[in-house]
Scaffold this motif. Structure first.
Motif, PDB file in Angstrom:
ATOM      1  N   GLY A   1       7.414 -14.074   1.911  1.00  0.00           N
ATOM      2  CA  GLY A   1       6.810 -12.775   1.597  1.00  0.00           C
ATOM      3  C   GLY A   1       7.471 -11.686   2.424  1.00  0.00           C
ATOM      4  N   ALA A   2       7.570 -10.490   1.819  1.00  0.00           N
ATOM      5  CA  ALA A   2       8.182  -9.347   2.530  1.00  0.00           C
ATOM      6  C   ALA A   2       7.336  -8.096   2.338  1.00  0.00           C
ATOM      7  N   GLY A   3       6.009  -8.300   2.217  1.00  0.00           N
ATOM      8  CA  GLY A   3       5.107  -7.150   2.049  1.00  0.00           C
ATOM      9  C   GLY A   3       4.647  -6.606   3.395  1.00  0.00           C
ATOM     10  N   GLY A   4       3.518  -5.888   3.384  1.00  0.00           N
ATOM     11  CA  GLY A   4       3.021  -5.214   4.578  1.00  0.00           C
ATOM     12  C   GLY A   4       2.822  -6.131   5.768  1.00  0.00           C
ATOM     13  N   SER A   5       2.157  -7.276   5.558  1.00  0.00           N
ATOM     14  CA  SER A   5       1.880  -8.145   6.710  1.00  0.00           C
ATOM     15  C   SER A   5       3.172  -8.765   7.220  1.00  0.00           C
TER      16      SER A   5
ATOM     17  N   ASN B   1       3.160 -17.857   5.940  1.00  0.00           N
ATOM     18  CA  ASN B   1       2.869 -17.577   4.536  1.00  0.00           C
ATOM     19  C   ASN B   1       2.281 -16.174   4.458  1.00  0.00           C
ATOM     20  N   ALA B   2       3.107 -15.202   4.116  1.00  0.00           N
ATOM     21  CA  ALA B   2       2.631 -13.810   3.987  1.00  0.00           C
ATOM     22  C   ALA B   2       2.707 -13.372   2.531  1.00  0.00           C
ATOM     23  N   THR B   3       2.500 -14.346   1.629  1.00  0.00           N
ATOM     24  CA  THR B   3       2.580 -14.036   0.191  1.00  0.00           C
ATOM     25  C   THR B   3       1.204 -13.741  -0.402  1.00  0.00           C
ATOM     26  N   GLY B   4       0.155 -14.180   0.273  1.00  0.00           N
ATOM     27  CA  GLY B   4      -1.190 -14.094  -0.328  1.00  0.00           C
ATOM     28  C   GLY B   4      -1.491 -15.328  -1.162  1.00  0.00           C
ATOM     29  N   MET B   5      -0.480 -16.204  -1.376  1.00  0.00           N
ATOM     30  CA  MET B   5      -0.709 -17.422  -2.168  1.00  0.00           C
ATOM     31  C   MET B   5      -1.613 -18.372  -1.385  1.00  0.00           C
TER      32      MET B   5
ATOM     33  N   LYS C   1      -4.671 -17.766  -1.194  1.00  0.00           N
ATOM     34  CA  LYS C   1      -5.843 -16.924  -0.906  1.00  0.00           C
ATOM     35  C   LYS C   1      -6.102 -16.006  -2.091  1.00  0.00           C
ATOM     36  N   ASP C   2      -5.120 -15.120  -2.362  1.00  0.00           N
ATOM     37  CA  ASP C   2      -5.297 -14.164  -3.458  1.00  0.00           C
ATOM     38  C   ASP C   2      -4.866 -14.750  -4.803  1.00  0.00           C
ATOM     39  N   THR C   3      -3.865 -15.624  -4.747  1.00  0.00           N
ATOM     40  CA  THR C   3      -3.375 -16.279  -5.967  1.00  0.00           C
ATOM     41  C   THR C   3      -3.230 -17.767  -5.663  1.00  0.00           C
TER      42      THR C   3
ATOM     43  N   HIS D   1      -5.037   0.415   0.135  1.00  0.00           N
ATOM     44  CA  HIS D   1      -4.480   1.731  -0.225  1.00  0.00           C
ATOM     45  C   HIS D   1      -3.641   2.365   0.884  1.00  0.00           C
ATOM     46  N   LYS D   2      -3.218   1.555   1.861  1.00  0.00           N
ATOM     47  CA  LYS D   2      -2.546   2.095   3.050  1.00  0.00           C
ATOM     48  C   LYS D   2      -1.359   2.990   2.721  1.00  0.00           C
ATOM     49  N   ILE D   3      -0.527   2.560   1.788  1.00  0.00           N
ATOM     50  CA  ILE D   3       0.692   3.319   1.461  1.00  0.00           C
ATOM     51  C   ILE D   3       0.344   4.498   0.553  1.00  0.00           C
TER      52      ILE D   3
ATOM     53  N   ARG E   1      16.181 -13.616  -1.882  1.00  0.00           N
ATOM     54  CA  ARG E   1      15.299 -13.428  -3.047  1.00  0.00           C
ATOM     55  C   ARG E   1      15.117 -14.778  -3.730  1.00  0.00           C
ATOM     56  N   ASN E   2      13.882 -15.246  -3.788  1.00  0.00           N
ATOM     57  CA  ASN E   2      13.639 -16.584  -4.326  1.00  0.00           C
ATOM     58  C   ASN E   2      12.167 -16.796  -4.658  1.00  0.00           C
ATOM     59  N   VAL E   3      11.904 -17.568  -5.730  1.00  0.00           N
ATOM     60  CA  VAL E   3      10.520 -17.999  -6.006  1.00  0.00           C
ATOM     61  C   VAL E   3      10.442 -19.513  -6.169  1.00  0.00           C
ATOM     62  N   ASP E   4      11.573 -20.186  -5.981  1.00  0.00           N
ATOM     63  CA  ASP E   4      11.621 -21.632  -6.203  1.00  0.00           C
ATOM     64  C   ASP E   4      11.088 -22.364  -4.961  1.00  0.00           C
TER      65      ASP E   4
ATOM     66  N   ASN F   1      11.506 -13.606  -0.468  1.00  0.00           N
ATOM     67  CA  ASN F   1      10.565 -12.794  -1.261  1.00  0.00           C
ATOM     68  C   ASN F   1      10.926 -12.832  -2.740  1.00  0.00           C
ATOM     69  N   ARG F   2       9.904 -12.548  -3.545  1.00  0.00           N
ATOM     70  CA  ARG F   2      10.070 -12.597  -5.004  1.00  0.00           C
ATOM     71  C   ARG F   2      10.959 -11.470  -5.506  1.00  0.00           C
ATOM     72  N   SER F   3      10.705 -10.249  -5.064  1.00  0.00           N
ATOM     73  CA  SER F   3      11.481  -9.114  -5.585  1.00  0.00           C
ATOM     74  C   SER F   3      12.481  -8.610  -4.541  1.00  0.00           C
ATOM     75  N   GLN F   4      13.593  -8.084  -5.041  1.00  0.00           N
ATOM     76  CA  GLN F   4      14.635  -7.565  -4.152  1.00  0.00           C
ATOM     77  C   GLN F   4      14.177  -6.271  -3.465  1.00  0.00           C
ATOM     78  N   GLY F   5      13.376  -5.458  -4.190  1.00  0.00           N
ATOM     79  CA  GLY F   5      12.958  -4.155  -3.654  1.00  0.00           C
ATOM     80  C   GLY F   5      12.238  -4.287  -2.316  1.00  0.00           C
ATOM     81  N   ARG F   6      11.335  -5.263  -2.235  1.00  0.00           N
ATOM     82  CA  ARG F   6      10.577  -5.475  -0.995  1.00  0.00           C
ATOM     83  C   ARG F   6      11.513  -5.896   0.140  1.00  0.00           C
ATOM     84  N   LEU F   7      12.498  -6.748  -0.222  1.00  0.00           N
ATOM     85  CA  LEU F   7      13.455  -7.198   0.812  1.00  0.00           C
ATOM     86  C   LEU F   7      14.267  -6.009   1.324  1.00  0.00           C
TER      87      LEU F   7
HETATM   88  N1  NAP Z   1      -1.265  -6.374   5.618  1.00  0.00           N
HETATM   89  C1  NAP Z   1      -1.854  -6.964   6.632  1.00  0.00           C
HETATM   90  O1  NAP Z   1      -1.661  -6.601   7.776  1.00  0.00           O
HETATM   91  C2  NAP Z   1      -2.765  -8.163   6.427  1.00  0.00           C
HETATM   92  C3  NAP Z   1      -3.682  -8.483   7.423  1.00  0.00           C
HETATM   93  C4  NAP Z   1      -4.492  -9.611   7.265  1.00  0.00           C
HETATM   94  C5  NAP Z   1      -4.372 -10.393   6.137  1.00  0.00           C
HETATM   95  N2  NAP Z   1      -3.487 -10.051   5.176  1.00  0.00           N
HETATM   96  C6  NAP Z   1      -3.368 -10.933   4.008  1.00  0.00           C
HETATM   97  O2  NAP Z   1      -2.015 -11.393   3.915  1.00  0.00           O
HETATM   98  C7  NAP Z   1      -1.660 -11.529   2.542  1.00  0.00           C
HETATM   99  C8  NAP Z   1      -0.439 -10.679   2.246  1.00  0.00           C
HETATM  100  O3  NAP Z   1      -0.783  -9.315   2.476  1.00  0.00           O
HETATM  101  P1  NAP Z   1       0.279  -8.140   2.342  1.00  0.00           P
HETATM  102  O4  NAP Z   1      -0.438  -6.891   2.717  1.00  0.00           O
HETATM  103  O5  NAP Z   1       1.519  -8.490   3.059  1.00  0.00           O
HETATM  104  O6  NAP Z   1       0.535  -8.193   0.758  1.00  0.00           O
HETATM  105  P2  NAP Z   1       1.748  -7.600  -0.069  1.00  0.00           P
HETATM  106  O7  NAP Z   1       2.212  -6.336   0.557  1.00  0.00           O
HETATM  107  O8  NAP Z   1       1.333  -7.618  -1.500  1.00  0.00           O
HETATM  108  O9  NAP Z   1       2.925  -8.670   0.131  1.00  0.00           O
HETATM  109  C9  NAP Z   1       2.969  -9.952  -0.459  1.00  0.00           C
HETATM  110  C10 NAP Z   1       4.451 -10.282  -0.691  1.00  0.00           C
HETATM  111  O10 NAP Z   1       4.570 -11.652  -1.069  1.00  0.00           O
HETATM  112  C11 NAP Z   1       5.519 -11.725  -2.130  1.00  0.00           C
HETATM  113  N3  NAP Z   1       5.269 -12.927  -2.917  1.00  0.00           N
HETATM  114  C12 NAP Z   1       4.139 -13.232  -3.604  1.00  0.00           C
HETATM  115  N4  NAP Z   1       4.286 -14.442  -4.177  1.00  0.00           N
HETATM  116  C13 NAP Z   1       5.514 -14.895  -3.827  1.00  0.00           C
HETATM  117  C14 NAP Z   1       6.231 -16.108  -4.099  1.00  0.00           C
HETATM  118  N5  NAP Z   1       5.724 -17.074  -4.855  1.00  0.00           N
HETATM  119  N6  NAP Z   1       7.467 -16.248  -3.566  1.00  0.00           N
HETATM  120  C15 NAP Z   1       8.012 -15.260  -2.814  1.00  0.00           C
HETATM  121  N7  NAP Z   1       7.380 -14.099  -2.531  1.00  0.00           N
HETATM  122  C16 NAP Z   1       6.142 -13.929  -3.032  1.00  0.00           C
HETATM  123  C17 NAP Z   1       5.329 -10.448  -2.914  1.00  0.00           C
HETATM  124  O11 NAP Z   1       6.502 -10.225  -3.638  1.00  0.00           O
HETATM  125  P3  NAP Z   1       6.745  -9.010  -4.693  1.00  0.00           P
HETATM  126  O12 NAP Z   1       5.599  -8.054  -4.560  1.00  0.00           O
HETATM  127  O13 NAP Z   1       8.038  -8.459  -4.249  1.00  0.00           O
HETATM  128  O14 NAP Z   1       6.802  -9.608  -6.044  1.00  0.00           O
HETATM  129  C18 NAP Z   1       5.069  -9.424  -1.791  1.00  0.00           C
HETATM  130  O15 NAP Z   1       6.253  -8.852  -1.316  1.00  0.00           O
HETATM  131  C19 NAP Z   1      -2.890 -11.113   1.742  1.00  0.00           C
HETATM  132  O16 NAP Z   1      -3.625 -12.277   1.440  1.00  0.00           O
HETATM  133  C20 NAP Z   1      -3.652 -10.228   2.693  1.00  0.00           C
HETATM  134  O17 NAP Z   1      -5.018 -10.185   2.397  1.00  0.00           O
HETATM  135  C21 NAP Z   1      -2.689  -8.966   5.302  1.00  0.00           C
END
Ligand code: NAP
Length: 228
Positions: free
Chosen positions: A147-151, A218-222, A224-226, A78-80, A196-199, A170-176
């Motif tokens: 990946g272009a999310g928080g981590s 790998n900062a996608t969560g793939m 681990k989460d998916t 819930h950081k954001i 922007r790519n998922v391939d 990254n998957r979505s342009q918005g995050r980039l």
């Molecule tokens: N935040 C941290 O500091 C932190 C610390 C320790 C561990 N982690 C772990 O690191 C992982 C990522 O965390 P996060 O906070 O960065 O998550 P997040 O903000 O949800 O970011 C994940 C990003 O990966 C992108 N993505 C997912 N599948 C993809 C694919 N197949 N191809 C391209 N891009 C893809 C998502 O794209 P869209 O959303 O744009 O579709 C999103 O931008 C999690 O497993 C988390 O538990 C994070």
């Protein structure tokens, strides 16, 4: 929201997440508390649904702010949302929280409630454990970040200007776009390519072109989460 029962005179550190009971932080807290010399403090989980209501965040932060036994909070998913909902309730906000628009740590000292974003610090410390400060300078290596999310933002901000080039996929342009805006504020001259790519085949091709010694993240969560 789940709130574990707790003796009223025991100090508490709140842990705000989605399924806090299953988190490694819950298991690790006693060791951290011992290391930090925290006595009589317990970790109390607050499970909120993803994108919870603004009032849920405000109620929780108000309780942390006003209850003398609340020492602060560790915030994950819930950081954001929490930061946006409660921004006016914090007495201090650090530079990283302002830059990233999020808070992962609330702390209270002399009645002052501070909001901090700690991912940049923890990402930097983790990377520096296994990568020498001059690694990129010495080798000309690059970075491929999936990946272009928080981590990914925390990691790439730490590496900005150090690696010859950073490629972000990254998957979505918005995050980039959001990441590009943050990079531009931190180091506008750094070379970063946003794709922007998922391939996966395209990712393989990008990886195949990296110079020796490059860092792939790998900062996608793939995986681990998916699945992935
Ligand atoms: N935040 C941290 O500091 C932190 C610390 C320790 C561990 N982690 C772990 O690191 C992982 C990522 O965390 P996060 O906070 O960065 O998550 P997040 O903000 O949800 O970011 C994940 C990003 O990966 C992108 N993505 C997912 N599948 C993809 C694919 N197949 N191809 C391209 N891009 C893809 C998502 O794209 P869209 O959303 O744009 O579709 C999103 O931008 C999690 O497993 C988390 O538990 C994070």
């Amino acid at each position: 929201m789940r709130r574990a029962p707790s003796p009223p005179d025991l100090d508490r550190l709140s842990f705000v997440g989605v399924t806090t009971g299953q988190s490694a932080a819950t298991r690790l807290f006693p060791a951290w508390a011992k290391e930090l010399g925290l006595h009589d403090v317990e970790l109390v989980g607050h499970d909120l649904p993803i994108h919870a209501k603004r009032e849920q965040y405000r109620d929780l932060v108000e309780r942390i702010k006003s209850d003398e036994h609340e020492r602060g909070a560790l915030i994950t998913t819930h950081k954001i949302d929490l930061f946006e909902a409660c921004r006016d309730m914090f007495d201090r906000i650090d530079e990283s929280a302002l830059l990233f628009g999020e808070t992962s740590c609330l702390s209270k000292c002399d009645g002052i409630l501070s909001a901090r974003a700690t991912d940049l610090v923890s990402a930097g410390k983790s990377l520096d454990e296994f990568l020498s400060r001059d690694h990129f300078e010495k080798t000309g290596a690059e970075v491929l970040c999936l990946g272009a999310g928080g981590s990914a933002i925390a990691i790439t901000v730490h590496l900005l200007g150090r690696a010859a080039r950073i490629i972000v996929v990254n998957r979505s342009q918005g995050r980039l776009d959001a990441m590009r805006a943050i990079h531009a504020r931190v180091n506008p001259g750094a070379e970063v390519v946003y794709i922007r790519n998922v391939d996966p085949l395209m990712n393989d091709a990008l990886m195949g072109k990296l110079p020796a010694g490059s860092l792939v993240i790998n900062a996608t969560g793939m995986g681990k989460d998916t699945p992935g």
